[in-house]
Scaffold this active site. Structure first.
Site, PDB file in Angstrom:
ATOM      1  N   ARG B  71      67.715  85.026 -99.296  1.00  0.00           N
ATOM      2  CA  ARG B  71      68.059  84.287 -98.063  1.00  0.00           C
ATOM      3  C   ARG B  71      67.906  85.261 -96.754  1.00  0.00           C
ATOM      4  NH1 ARG B  71      72.794  80.477 -97.076  1.00  0.00           N
ATOM      5  NH2 ARG B  71      72.385  80.424 -95.275  1.00  0.00           N
ATOM      6  N   ASP B  72      68.207  85.914 -96.860  1.00  0.00           N
ATOM      7  CA  ASP B  72      68.021  87.241 -95.887  1.00  0.00           C
ATOM      8  C   ASP B  72      66.445  87.001 -95.315  1.00  0.00           C
ATOM      9  OD1 ASP B  72      69.223  88.390 -94.442  1.00  0.00           O
ATOM     10  OD2 ASP B  72      68.891  90.133 -95.836  1.00  0.00           O
TER      11      ASP B  72
END
Lengths: 485, 115
Positions: B71-72
């Site tokens: 996600r990062d």
């Protein structure tokens, strides 16, 4: 952004925050703390403050309670405006922390006070330089009695350099008795003028003297060079002669009176002020004022209580301070009536405080000492102010080496209002900020603490000055423009 | 202000500041947790987004801590102005994410890129 505190249904109780209320000319005002803004209240805002003075409430309750007197919409507006200036806020909001905002590095020097000599031809009983409360050993210490031309010139270079980009710098001569070193004064002024012109900086001069050594040629020189003069004098003969005596014990009034008259007659290029030291025995302020203003003709007269250990029999203590306050108030209201008529009144203490109120100063430090103002001893050592000139414990470098910025930073960190916890609940702190370092040193043995023995006095005097400010704002608002700039 | 009249210079400056704040309300920089009246504040770019949330999540709580690493990665890839972490998908690696339809499931399919 101001939080919305007054929306219908807002669920957080609100309470009063920090300010000092006062009344003037039938109107109600608040002096905001710590911002130092002065606001006039209308009827709804005064009513909201009164309602909240009994304790925190829900906004809707306040509105409900006052809705018989004012329309709801106006009340909500009022609440929001009061929240905007931080006169009210949510009840559980923490107290606003005193910010530890140190001045920027390399803060420019605006005023240098040059102790051209520490010798004096008078022996005033209360003298802080030679009396019982002295900080520096002026008699047997290692400071030279007189400043040399060379040191004075180095000091001028120091001022030119440390004042940075400022277009104007101030040079004040001090002593001892300043005029005992008249040759160095002459040389220094000429030198400073020439060097100022070379580097494109204007230098303004002033000095303090006991007036005993004024002569026609000195007066002429003062006038020609537009040198501001402050004369230390205690009042009419019997008051002056009580403490301001020669080494023989003889009073100095007869000596200074004709010289001062001559000075005031001939020196018209700068206003000339008198500076009076008040003691337990010398407290008839009205009489002193009238003598110095009307009989002598000084433009301005400023009063200050003697700085001394409380044990001395001339120290001003509680009753004396009350008396002094009462007389200050009387003169202050007289000043007001003159100001309403756009006339000059010479009581300078009130003018100084009003100027600070008008600008809304909120100080982290009680005065400019150690920051924009520094003293220089006869040996060329830089100190906190002229009252500490030559003190090893209050040094900030030398005129040849420049300001010791590290020592200055340490001083500024130690003396910030943030550290004066006694002051954090006082509404007068934006103006007072703990008071004179020298007073604190003499009373408490250290410059760091606030002068708690003056708290009641300072609050009462500031309150009076706020009332006068409010009156003036109501009766002759144009006059306040004189405090602009 | 209608009910309070600024008298001294400082009061004038306080009033001016309040006026400025009112005028700038919509454009003001606000924290992720602030909820302006018109709904949640959606910041642009990772410098304004508190990912991956080591101390607190975007709600100020701890329930959404430790987002998956992918996600990062994708926050850098999609919303961030700082291109250092991910391949340049505009010029050199146009198809870098071609096999990765859903980052959380398919992140292993992201190709290595050799410039």
């Amino acid at each position: 952004m101001t939080p919305a505190v007054a929306e219908p249904g807002a669920m957080a109780p609100i309470a009063l925050r920090e300010f000092h209320p006062f009344e003037a000319a039938g109107e109600r005002y608040v002096y905001m703390v710590p911002s130092a803004g002065v606001f006039k209240l209308d009827d709804p805002s005064a009513a909201v403050i009164d309602a909240l003075s009994t304790g925190p409430r829900m906004p809707d309750d306040i509105v409900g309670e006052l809705s018989g007197r004012f329309p709801e919409e106006r009340l909500r507006e009022t609440l929001q405006e009061l929240a905007g200036i931080k006169a009210v806020g949510t009840a559980d909001a923490p107290r606003e922390e005193v910010v530890n905002d140190l001045p920027p590095e390399g803060f420019p020097l605006t005023t240098m006070v040059l102790n051209v000599t520490n010798k004096c031809n008078l022996a005033c009983t209360y003298c802080y330089e030679y009396g019982e409360d002295k900080i520096v050993d002026t008699t047997f210490g290692d400071q030279p009695k007189f400043m040399l031309d060379e040191t004075a010139r180095d000091s001028v270079e120091f001022l030119l350099k440390e004042s940075g980009d400022l277009p104007v710098a101030h040079l004040t001569f001090f002593g001892g008795e300043t005029l005992l070193n008249f040759p160095v004064l002459q040389d220094t002024v000429a030198y400073a003028r020439r060097r100022g012109a070379e580097v494109g900086k204007r230098i303004e001069f002033s000095l303090t003297t006991n007036a005993t050594l004024l002569r026609p040629d000195i007066i002429e020189w003062l006038a020609e060079n537009e040198i501001g003069v402050t004369v230390s004098i205690d009042g009419p003969k019997e008051m002056q002669d009580r403490m301001r005596v020669f080494h023989s014990g003889r009073g100095s009034y007869e000596t200074v009176q004709p010289k001062i008259k001559e000075l005031l007659r001939k020196h018209r290029t700068r206003p000339i002020g008198a500076r009076v030291t008040l003691t337990r025995e010398n407290l008839d302020i009205r009489r002193i004022y009238e003598h110095l203003r009307e009989d002598m003709g000084f433009w301005e007269i400023g009063f200050a209580p003697v700085t001394t250990d409380s044990a001395r029999d001339y120290a001003l203590e509680d009753e004396g301070l009350d008396d002094m306050l009462g007389q200050f108030e009387e003169l202050a209201f007289e000043w007001l009536e003159a100001a309403v008529e756009n006339e000059h009144h010479g009581f300078s203490n009130v003018k100084d405080t009003l100027e600070e109120i008008h600008k809304g100063v909120s100080k982290a430090y009680p005065c400019g000492a150690g920051l924009g103002l520094l003293g220089v001893s006869t040996a060329g050592e830089v100190s906190l102010c002229h009252r500490f000139a030559g003190s090893d414990d209050h040094g900030f470098g030398t005129v040849t080496d420049g300001i010791d910025r590290e020592q200055q930073r340490e001083f500024l960190e130690d003396h910030h209002i943030k550290n004066k916890t006694d002051c954090h609940t006082c509404w007068a702190r934006p103006i007072c900020s703990g008071g004179c370092y020298h007073e604190s040193q003499v009373r408490n043995g250290s410059t760091t603490g606030p002068n708690l023995h003056f708290c009641t006095w300072v609050r009462s005097w500031t309150h009076t000055c706020l009332e006068i400010y409010g009156e003036l704002a109501e009766r002759n608002p144009e006059f306040l423009a004189r405090f602009d700039a | 202000m209608k009910h309070l009249k600024p008298i001294n210079q400082k009061a004038g400056r306080i009033e001016a500041q309040i006026q400025r704040e009112l005028a700038a309300d919509e454009l003001d920089v606000v924290g992720l947790e602030s909820r302006p009246p018109d709904g949640p504040h959606i910041p642009l770019g990772c410098s304004l987004v508190f990912f991956p949330g080591w101390e607190a999540d975007s709600q100020g709580g701890t329930a959404g801590l430790c987002q998956p690493v992918e996600r990062d990665l994708f926050d850098c890839h999609l919303a961030c102005f700082w291109p250092a972490h991910v391949p340049d998908q505009l010029n050199h690696s146009v198809d870098w994410t071609g096999k990765c339809a859903s980052a959380q499931k398919d992140w292993r399919k992201l190709d290595l890129v050799f410039p």
